[in-house]
Write a protein that holds these residues in place. Structure first.
Motif, PDB file in Angstrom:
ATOM      1  N   VAL A 356      69.702 -74.927  -8.036  1.00 32.27           N
ATOM      2  CA  VAL A 356      69.111 -75.961  -8.644  1.00 32.27           C
ATOM      3  C   VAL A 356      69.505 -77.336  -7.885  1.00 32.27           C
ATOM      4  O   VAL A 356      68.565 -78.283  -7.727  1.00 32.27           O
ATOM      5  CB  VAL A 356      69.609 -76.333 -10.382  1.00 32.27           C
ATOM      6  CG1 VAL A 356      69.058 -77.562 -10.799  1.00 32.27           C
ATOM      7  CG2 VAL A 356      69.131 -74.833 -10.978  1.00 32.27           C
ATOM      8  N   THR A 357      70.627 -77.529  -7.314  1.00 32.55           N
ATOM      9  CA  THR A 357      71.054 -78.612  -6.419  1.00 32.55           C
ATOM     10  C   THR A 357      69.598 -78.799  -5.446  1.00 32.55           C
ATOM     11  O   THR A 357      69.603 -79.966  -5.098  1.00 32.55           O
ATOM     12  CB  THR A 357      72.187 -78.606  -5.993  1.00 32.55           C
ATOM     13  OG1 THR A 357      73.089 -77.810  -6.898  1.00 32.55           O
ATOM     14  CG2 THR A 357      73.040 -79.752  -5.818  1.00 32.55           C
ATOM     15  N   ASN A 360      66.954 -80.947  -6.083  1.00 33.77           N
ATOM     16  CA  ASN A 360      66.982 -82.184  -6.143  1.00 33.77           C
ATOM     17  C   ASN A 360      66.685 -82.844  -4.776  1.00 33.77           C
ATOM     18  O   ASN A 360      67.557 -83.474  -4.170  1.00 33.77           O
ATOM     19  CB  ASN A 360      68.350 -82.644  -6.719  1.00 33.77           C
ATOM     20  CG  ASN A 360      68.537 -84.076  -6.971  1.00 33.77           C
ATOM     21  OD1 ASN A 360      67.678 -84.752  -7.286  1.00 33.77           O
ATOM     22  ND2 ASN A 360      70.092 -84.725  -6.671  1.00 33.77           N
ATOM     23  N   ARG A 366      59.757 -83.369  -9.845  1.00 30.90           N
ATOM     24  CA  ARG A 366      60.516 -83.251 -10.781  1.00 30.90           C
ATOM     25  C   ARG A 366      60.489 -82.445 -11.693  1.00 30.90           C
ATOM     26  O   ARG A 366      61.387 -81.724 -12.298  1.00 30.90           O
ATOM     27  CB  ARG A 366      60.429 -84.932 -11.519  1.00 30.90           C
ATOM     28  CG  ARG A 366      61.466 -86.044 -11.031  1.00 30.90           C
ATOM     29  CD  ARG A 366      62.870 -85.630 -11.295  1.00 30.90           C
ATOM     30  NE  ARG A 366      63.726 -85.703 -10.434  1.00 30.90           N
ATOM     31  CZ  ARG A 366      64.109 -87.096 -10.196  1.00 30.90           C
ATOM     32  NH1 ARG A 366      64.068 -88.057 -10.892  1.00 30.90           N
ATOM     33  NH2 ARG A 366      65.219 -86.950  -9.009  1.00 30.90           N
ATOM     34  N   LEU A 369      62.524 -79.401 -10.805  1.00 23.89           N
ATOM     35  CA  LEU A 369      64.100 -79.657 -10.893  1.00 23.89           C
ATOM     36  C   LEU A 369      64.515 -79.268 -12.316  1.00 23.89           C
ATOM     37  O   LEU A 369      65.421 -78.752 -13.026  1.00 23.89           O
ATOM     38  CB  LEU A 369      64.591 -81.259 -10.656  1.00 23.89           C
ATOM     39  CG  LEU A 369      65.992 -81.422 -10.962  1.00 23.89           C
ATOM     40  CD1 LEU A 369      66.730 -80.624 -10.073  1.00 23.89           C
ATOM     41  CD2 LEU A 369      66.085 -82.876 -10.650  1.00 23.89           C
ATOM     42  N   MET A 370      63.419 -79.971 -13.213  1.00 20.59           N
ATOM     43  CA  MET A 370      63.850 -79.600 -14.596  1.00 20.59           C
ATOM     44  C   MET A 370      63.771 -78.220 -15.093  1.00 20.59           C
ATOM     45  O   MET A 370      64.465 -77.724 -16.016  1.00 20.59           O
ATOM     46  CB  MET A 370      62.975 -80.622 -15.705  1.00 20.59           C
ATOM     47  CG  MET A 370      63.312 -82.052 -15.593  1.00 20.59           C
ATOM     48  SD  MET A 370      64.876 -82.483 -16.246  1.00 20.59           S
ATOM     49  CE  MET A 370      65.614 -82.625 -14.809  1.00 20.59           C
ATOM     50  N   ALA A 373      66.657 -76.589 -14.098  1.00 22.80           N
ATOM     51  CA  ALA A 373      67.825 -76.782 -15.203  1.00 22.80           C
ATOM     52  C   ALA A 373      67.471 -76.019 -16.445  1.00 22.80           C
ATOM     53  O   ALA A 373      68.717 -75.498 -17.025  1.00 22.80           O
ATOM     54  CB  ALA A 373      67.510 -78.254 -15.544  1.00 22.80           C
TER      55      ALA A 373
ATOM     56  N   PRO B 235      75.293 -76.341 -18.394  1.00 22.94           N
ATOM     57  CA  PRO B 235      75.745 -76.674 -17.031  1.00 22.94           C
ATOM     58  C   PRO B 235      75.759 -77.966 -16.793  1.00 22.94           C
ATOM     59  O   PRO B 235      74.673 -78.592 -17.177  1.00 22.94           O
ATOM     60  CB  PRO B 235      74.918 -75.770 -16.120  1.00 22.94           C
ATOM     61  CG  PRO B 235      74.095 -74.791 -17.017  1.00 22.94           C
ATOM     62  CD  PRO B 235      74.001 -75.451 -18.377  1.00 22.94           C
ATOM     63  N   ILE B 237      75.027 -79.348 -13.813  1.00 19.93           N
ATOM     64  CA  ILE B 237      73.765 -79.735 -13.070  1.00 19.93           C
ATOM     65  C   ILE B 237      72.627 -79.990 -14.016  1.00 19.93           C
ATOM     66  O   ILE B 237      71.996 -81.002 -13.667  1.00 19.93           O
ATOM     67  CB  ILE B 237      73.640 -78.756 -11.996  1.00 19.93           C
ATOM     68  CG1 ILE B 237      73.513 -77.204 -12.609  1.00 19.93           C
ATOM     69  CG2 ILE B 237      74.557 -78.994 -10.779  1.00 19.93           C
ATOM     70  CD1 ILE B 237      72.527 -76.241 -12.051  1.00 19.93           C
ATOM     71  N   ALA B 238      72.242 -79.087 -15.108  1.00 22.05           N
ATOM     72  CA  ALA B 238      71.346 -79.377 -15.736  1.00 22.05           C
ATOM     73  C   ALA B 238      71.295 -80.607 -16.517  1.00 22.05           C
ATOM     74  O   ALA B 238      70.419 -81.485 -16.431  1.00 22.05           O
ATOM     75  CB  ALA B 238      71.284 -78.134 -16.647  1.00 22.05           C
ATOM     76  N   VAL B 239      72.512 -80.939 -17.125  1.00 22.51           N
ATOM     77  CA  VAL B 239      72.512 -82.398 -17.924  1.00 22.51           C
ATOM     78  C   VAL B 239      72.478 -83.503 -17.001  1.00 22.51           C
ATOM     79  O   VAL B 239      71.822 -84.451 -17.214  1.00 22.51           O
ATOM     80  CB  VAL B 239      73.871 -82.195 -18.846  1.00 22.51           C
ATOM     81  CG1 VAL B 239      73.305 -81.393 -19.961  1.00 22.51           C
ATOM     82  CG2 VAL B 239      75.086 -82.097 -18.278  1.00 22.51           C
ATOM     83  N   PHE B 241      71.097 -83.839 -14.147  1.00 20.48           N
ATOM     84  CA  PHE B 241      69.797 -83.857 -13.417  1.00 20.48           C
ATOM     85  C   PHE B 241      68.868 -84.505 -14.679  1.00 20.48           C
ATOM     86  O   PHE B 241      67.942 -85.442 -14.389  1.00 20.48           O
ATOM     87  CB  PHE B 241      69.254 -82.839 -12.921  1.00 20.48           C
ATOM     88  CG  PHE B 241      70.074 -82.656 -11.449  1.00 20.48           C
ATOM     89  CD1 PHE B 241      70.387 -83.600 -10.696  1.00 20.48           C
ATOM     90  CD2 PHE B 241      70.032 -81.439 -10.903  1.00 20.48           C
ATOM     91  CE1 PHE B 241      70.779 -83.487  -9.434  1.00 20.48           C
ATOM     92  CE2 PHE B 241      70.935 -81.049  -9.715  1.00 20.48           C
ATOM     93  CZ  PHE B 241      71.165 -82.327  -9.155  1.00 20.48           C
ATOM     94  N   THR B 242      68.935 -84.186 -15.731  1.00 18.26           N
ATOM     95  CA  THR B 242      68.188 -84.573 -17.124  1.00 18.26           C
ATOM     96  C   THR B 242      68.549 -86.005 -17.180  1.00 18.26           C
ATOM     97  O   THR B 242      67.464 -86.664 -17.342  1.00 18.26           O
ATOM     98  CB  THR B 242      68.634 -83.810 -18.131  1.00 18.26           C
ATOM     99  OG1 THR B 242      68.460 -82.540 -17.948  1.00 18.26           O
ATOM    100  CG2 THR B 242      67.532 -84.280 -19.231  1.00 18.26           C
ATOM    101  N   THR B 245      66.780 -87.855 -14.584  1.00 19.05           N
ATOM    102  CA  THR B 245      65.304 -88.061 -14.861  1.00 19.05           C
ATOM    103  C   THR B 245      64.971 -88.980 -15.941  1.00 19.05           C
ATOM    104  O   THR B 245      63.813 -89.812 -15.516  1.00 19.05           O
ATOM    105  CB  THR B 245      64.844 -86.694 -15.143  1.00 19.05           C
ATOM    106  OG1 THR B 245      65.322 -85.777 -14.123  1.00 19.05           O
ATOM    107  CG2 THR B 245      63.327 -86.536 -15.177  1.00 19.05           C
ATOM    108  N   LEU B 355      76.774 -85.946  -8.786  1.00 25.28           N
ATOM    109  CA  LEU B 355      75.558 -85.554  -9.251  1.00 25.28           C
ATOM    110  C   LEU B 355      74.749 -86.934  -9.696  1.00 25.28           C
ATOM    111  O   LEU B 355      73.369 -86.767  -9.455  1.00 25.28           O
ATOM    112  CB  LEU B 355      75.440 -84.386 -10.277  1.00 25.28           C
ATOM    113  CG  LEU B 355      75.993 -83.197  -9.872  1.00 25.28           C
ATOM    114  CD1 LEU B 355      75.936 -82.318 -10.702  1.00 25.28           C
ATOM    115  CD2 LEU B 355      75.010 -82.467  -8.751  1.00 25.28           C
TER     116      LEU B 355
END
Lengths: 402, 411
Positions: A356-357, A360, A366, A369-370, A373, B235, B237-239, B241-242, B245, B355
């Protein structure tokens, strides 16, 4: 201060601001149209409503309902608590009006339950304030938890253009059917996410097994045996909690680079359990201490050896604790980011978090990426929701590494 | 009549028990010390050394073998070079066995010698950037092209090693001088303190609030409790990056919402402006870790004896009085333990800031600085020096921590 005609309008005013903001935000996120809460007008309207709800006790329900309905209807003009944009659909306007009226009526009736118009006792006053805070708390916490996850899921289903056009518009075009999930299919097809999922899964499972294999005997020894250094040992377990991962990651990076373990799953599987063994040991020894010694002593009397006692008596008795620990360790390994990020460079060996990284970057849209996630979150959420009782227990028991 | 005296010293049984205990603990102790204690010592060692990312590949002799020329001029050539441009390598030798069917002709130059089919060269010291060439004139019976693969397939063995920065005994304080140099360090320290203090207190206060909400049983309580744990369980990374965004200045929903509601005339770059970015990462930290405090405080609340509240009710205490005079004193223990634990963990936090902002826009904490120094500036020694500073801070915290926690938990 503690007068019904005073407390009522103040709580009413504050509450209408909360409700107007909540409904405006909800409607914006649902439709993408323009909804704007008007704070000053909300304060005035809310104060009037509060006064009316205190003035007319519950038996005059129709008077109360009338005030709330009036509140909702004002939204059709530009003097309501929520200002509705001109290009909004009729349904959305109707939903807003009805929501304001209904929510306001029900919640005001609850908050200002039996508040008399005149002087309040201390209990009546504080209970009303607490009811207000409770209502606010539920709305606030639910909003801050739900909104990011909602945005995460919805963004992954949108296209880049639609997102840039109106970032608020999360309405879904259901006609496109499976094409809705095109980000996901692209991730699995072009970005190798199937293999990342699998890598993450087996690395996590291996971590759980190795951790248990190391920590069960250790925890048993700390919990049951008296030996020199036992106290020092259980203290130093706690100390290891306090060493930041980045400090360890630096020498590990050097050592792995020199020995060629960097960029290999073997290296990851060697390192992950060590970060979880102290937590698992600490959680398990707490549980083992709580088990009755008599059962084990009976086993010893009947001629079982210590190891047989552990295998045949202690472990079956501590299955719930083992489940908690396993889940917790699985979660740590699945969510781990730093070590995977530093030690893995080869895209064929990525774990999910590392994959996932990689998404980015400014070249990748986008929604990919989501979608990544979401893929990383769903398995852990499913596990969590399915086994919430074990998980919660595990989290509290271990005082938990953050 | 003789009185029975209790046995002194350790009995055989106790000894056996202790031995078994250590046997059971051994795997854990060994693995943990390999991955925790050893790296910690290594960090101290490296922090006194001028060690950069490029030193990870120490200088080494590199040799390439090829069959060249044709007819009478046929020869095997070895090209030897030092992989480093400025560091000398000691004890360089090359050894190779010529394949069968290849016959060496005549003599070869000085440092090399041939015994039968075996070639051995001793170059001694190879200076930085030095190149050497060994020519072995040969004759083959058969087609030279067929021998090319055969000759080039047999790898010569090369020995020789350069001085490794890691293992020599030269130390310098250069890394620390670099780390403490200028205002940057104090800036980083201030950011770390802000982040740690407000992140910890914020998460505790929010956790307390959420626990108060859920400290009664109603339908759906379990569901809401599970929901409120989401930020912690998902995780990072998920939150993270959210959030990036969500708060994006161009396509972020939060900015669109603010503009639409008239709270801001133009989009705000939440993670890119100086004081705001630090506040945002602190808010993220609070958001992500309030569930943890909430869980602990709720567990403690539910174990408070309800008869105390009944007694307070009889005495006519108001809800606020019950909260301040009963609940808070009862929760003080868990609150202080949580504060200390969270304080240390927030201090140690790396992933979140890395991050969200990558340490830019005034959000560089000490832990992010370790990474920055070691990998962005590729000076591992300086990174290790920052790590040592972190460890010194942590030792101070731990001393405080143990003073408190031994009182609270009876450890």
């Amino acid at each position: 201060m503690r007068q019904g005609y005073f407390t009522g309008p103040i709580l009413g005013a504050l509450w209408l601001v909360v409700i107007a903001t909540t409904i405006a935000v909800t409607m914006s996120f649902a439709t993408g149209a323009a909804f704007r809460p008007q704070v000053l007008l909300s304060v005035i309207w809310g104060a009037l409503a509060g006064l009316a709800y205190v003035r007319f006790p519950a038996r005059h329900a129709s008077a109360r309902l009338g005030v709330s309905a009036l509140l909702g209807l004002t939204c059709l003009t530009s003097f309501g608590p929520v200002l509705i944009g001109s290009d909004t659909t009729l349904q959305a306007v109707l939903v807003t009006v009805v929501a304001i009226a209904a929510v306001m009526h029900l919640s005001m009736a609850e908050i200002l339950k039996e508040l008399p118009f005149g002087e309040l006792t201390r209990h009546e006053y504080e209970d009303a304030v607490i009811r207000f805070c409770t209502g606010f708390g539920y709305i606030f916490f639910t909003a801050i938890v739900v909104i990011p996850f909602y945005v995460m899921v919805m963004t992954s289903l949108k296209s880049q253009q639609a997102l840039l056009q109106n970032p608020l518009d999360f309405s879904l075009d259901l006609d496109q059917g499976w094409a809705l999930f095109r980000s996901y299919t692209e991730l699995f097809r072009d970005f190798n996410f199937g293999s990342y999922l699998w890598t993450s899964f087996y690395v996590s499972v291996l971590t759980v097994f190795i951790t248990l294999a190391f920590s069960i005997p250790g925890a048993y020894a700390v919990a049951r045996f008296r030996f020199k250094g036992q106290k020092a040992f259980s203290r130093s377990i706690l100390l290891i909690y306090m060493v930041p991962m980045i400090v360890l990651a630096l020498p590990i990076y050097i050592a792995f680079s020199l020995t060629g373990l960097r960029n290999s799953i073997l290296g990851i599987v060697m390192i992950y359990p060590v970060t979880t063994i102290p937590v698992a040991l600490y959680m398990l020894q707490g549980y083992f201490r709580g088990l009755p010694t008599e059962v084990e002593e009976a086993g010893l009397m009947d001629g079982l050896s210590r190891l047989a006692v552990i295998w045949k008596i202690t472990l079956p008795l501590s299955l719930p604790a083992l489940a908690s620990v396993s889940l917790y360790v699985f979660m740590i390994a699945w969510n781990e980011f730093l070590l995977a990020f530093m030690l893995l460079d080869d895209p064929s060996k990525f774990t999910l978090t590392r994959g996932v990284t990689m998404l980015n970057s400014s070249e990748i849209p986008r929604q990919h990426l989501m979608a990544g996630a979401v893929i990383a979150t769903i398995p852990i959420m499913a596990l969590f929701l399915g086994l919430e009782r074990f998980m919660t227990k595990g989290l509290t028991a271990g005082s938990v590494k953050g | 009549m003789t009185s029975a005296t209790p046995p002194t010293g350790t009995g055989a049984l106790a000894k056996r028990e202790a031995r078994l205990a250590w046997t059971l603990l051994a795997p854990t102790i060994i693995s943990v010390s390999l991955v925790v204690i050893l790296p910690l010592l290594a960090i101290f060692w490296i922090s006194f050394k001028p060690f950069t990312l490029s030193d990870l590949r120490p200088p080494a002799p590199v040799v390439r073998e090829s069959l060249r020329g044709s007819g009478d001029d046929l020869r095997i050539e070895y090209r030897l070079r030092n992989s480093s441009q400025d560091i000398a390598i000691d004890g360089v030798t090359v050894r190779d066995v010529l394949p069968d069917g290849v016959m060496p002709l005549g003599d070869i130059a000085a440092p090399c010698a041939l015994t039968g089919q075996e070639l051995f060269c001793d170059f001694g010291t190879l200076e930085g950037g030095q190149r050497e060439r060994i020519r072995v004139p040969v004759a083959v019976d058969g087609d030279p092209d067929a021998f090319e693969d055969l000759v080039e397939g047999s790898e010569p063995t090369v020995t020789g090693s350069g001085p490794s920065v890691l293992t020599n005994f030269e130390f310098s304080l250069e890394n620390f001088a670099r780390v403490f140099d200028g205002d940057e360090f104090w800036g980083v320290l201030w950011v770390t303190l802000f982040y740690t203090v407000f992140g910890t207190i914020g998460a505790l206060v929010m956790g307390l609030f959420a626990a108060l909400l859920l400290n009664k049983s109603f339908k759906g309580q379990g569901f809401i409790r599970g929901l409120y744990l989401f930020p912690y369980v998902a995780p990072v990374i998920a939150v993270a990056f959210t959030w990036v965004t969500l708060f994006d200045p161009f396509s972020g929903s939060a900015n669109a919402l603010l503009v639409q509601m008239g709270l801001s005339s133009e989009p705000i770059n939440f993670f890119g402006e100086r004081p705001l970015a630090l506040i945002m990462v602190t808010v993220f930290e609070i958001w992500r870790y309030f569930p943890l405090s909430f869980l602990f405080i709720l567990a403690r609340m539910q174990s408070i004896d309800s008869s105390m509240y009944e007694a307070a009710d009889m005495d006519g205490a108001s809800p606020f009085q019950k909260f301040w005079l009963l609940s808070i004193p009862q929760l003080l223990g868990i609150l202080s333990v949580l504060f200390l634990l969270r304080f240390i963990w927030t201090f140690n936090k790396f992933d979140d800031i890395f991050l969200l902002t990558g340490g830019n826009a005034g959000t560089r904490t000490l832990t992010v600085n370790v990474y920055e120094q070691a990998f962005a500036v590729s000076n591992i020694g300086a990174g290790a020096a920052v790590a040592v500073v972190i460890l010194l801070c942590l030792i101070t915290f731990s001393l405080v921590f143990f003073k408190f926690i031994s009182r609270e938990e009876g450890l």
